[in-house]
Design an enzyme around this catalytic site. Structure first.
Site, PDB file in Angstrom:
ATOM      1  N   ASP A  51       0.817  -1.211   0.000  1.00  0.00           N
ATOM      2  CA  ASP A  51       0.000   0.000   0.000  1.00  0.00           C
ATOM      3  C   ASP A  51       0.851   1.261   0.000  1.00  0.00           C
ATOM      4  O   ASP A  51       2.009   1.248   0.416  1.00  0.00           O
ATOM      5  CB  ASP A  51      -0.883   0.043   1.266  1.00  0.00           C
ATOM      6  N   HIS A 197       3.844  -2.282   3.235  1.00  0.00           N
ATOM      7  CA  HIS A 197       3.883  -0.918   2.691  1.00  0.00           C
ATOM      8  C   HIS A 197       5.216  -0.660   1.993  1.00  0.00           C
ATOM      9  O   HIS A 197       6.276  -0.962   2.552  1.00  0.00           O
ATOM     10  CB  HIS A 197       3.681   0.109   3.807  1.00  0.00           C
TER      11      HIS A 197
END
Length: 238
Positions: A51, A197
């Protein structure tokens, strides 16, 4: 008095309906309320997702690491980040990775209205498609918090909402490669969707370094268990 009370009850019901899907952001509750939303898939496969990118400071390093093993992943992109580095979006697709929608701005949807939410999702999807040439199929809201407006926006854009079954808690200043590995591999990985991430744009500064340090060992752990790692498009989502 009765009219006022009725209006208050109606407003309360509407507010509850708007925010009720947000309960699915709670890991222990999600399997009960919406078992498919977490992204369980083929028990012989692990979906690797990232993400908050693309980020010029970090995403290229993740691409290099994934290229070492030929591993493909799904990157949930922010429109604001892609607008600043469109070449990185193209690099992701050229390397065989999948791109998906994380929204335009990383803002909690519970404090935004339906029109703003639809605009956020639509703008991000349109930019991703135009820049990368790949039509996104999946949507993950900021913080994993859904509401009725987000579900409507996803449906209007032909996107399937997908959260995660495992996360690395890799956004904190206290995260280390060891802690990310330990957290993201906790529990059975068979059919799992992993959340990591590749950017620190909404995380502690340099937090992505812990993720990058853990990534090779995460892939090794999956291989040791005989699991194939790949993007959501290959996950056989239930």
């Amino acid at each position: 008095m009765r009219t006022t009370r009725a209006l208050a009850l109606t407003a309360g019901a509407l507010a509850l309906g708007h925010g009720l899907p947000a309960l699915t952001s709670l890991g222990p509750v999600r399997p009960l309320l919406a078992p498919k939303l977490s992204g369980p898939g083929d028990p012989g496969h692990v979906a690797l997702t990232f993400d908050d990118g693309p980020d010029p400071a970090s995403t290229p390093l993740f691409l290099e690491e994934l290229a070492k093993t030929g591993t493909k992943a799904t990157f949930f992109l922010l429109g604001q980040m892609l607008e600043k580095a469109p070449w990185l979006g193209r690099d992701l697709v050229d390397a065989g990775h999948e791109v998906a929608v994380h929204g335009w701005a990383h803002r909690p949807l519970l404090i935004r209205g339906p029109r703003a939410t639809l605009d956020d999702v639509t703008r991000a999807k349109d930019l991703i498609a135009s820049v990368t040439g790949q039509e996104p199929a999946y949507y993950r809201p900021p913080y994993g918090v859904l509401n009725s407006a987000a579900l409507y926006a996803a449906r209007r854009n032909g996107l399937r909402p997908v959260l995660w079954t495992h996360w690395g808690q890799d956004w904190t200043a206290k995260a280390t490669p060891d802690s990310v590995l330990r957290t993201v591999t906790r529990g059975s990985l068979a059919g799992a969707t992993l959340l990591l991430h590749d950017s620190d744009c909404t995380s502690a500064p340099q937090a992505w370094r812990s993720t990058l340090g853990a990534l090779p060992r995460v892939l090794e752990r999956c291989a040791e268990q005989g699991l194939k790692v790949g993007p959501l498009r290959e996950h056989g989502l239930r």
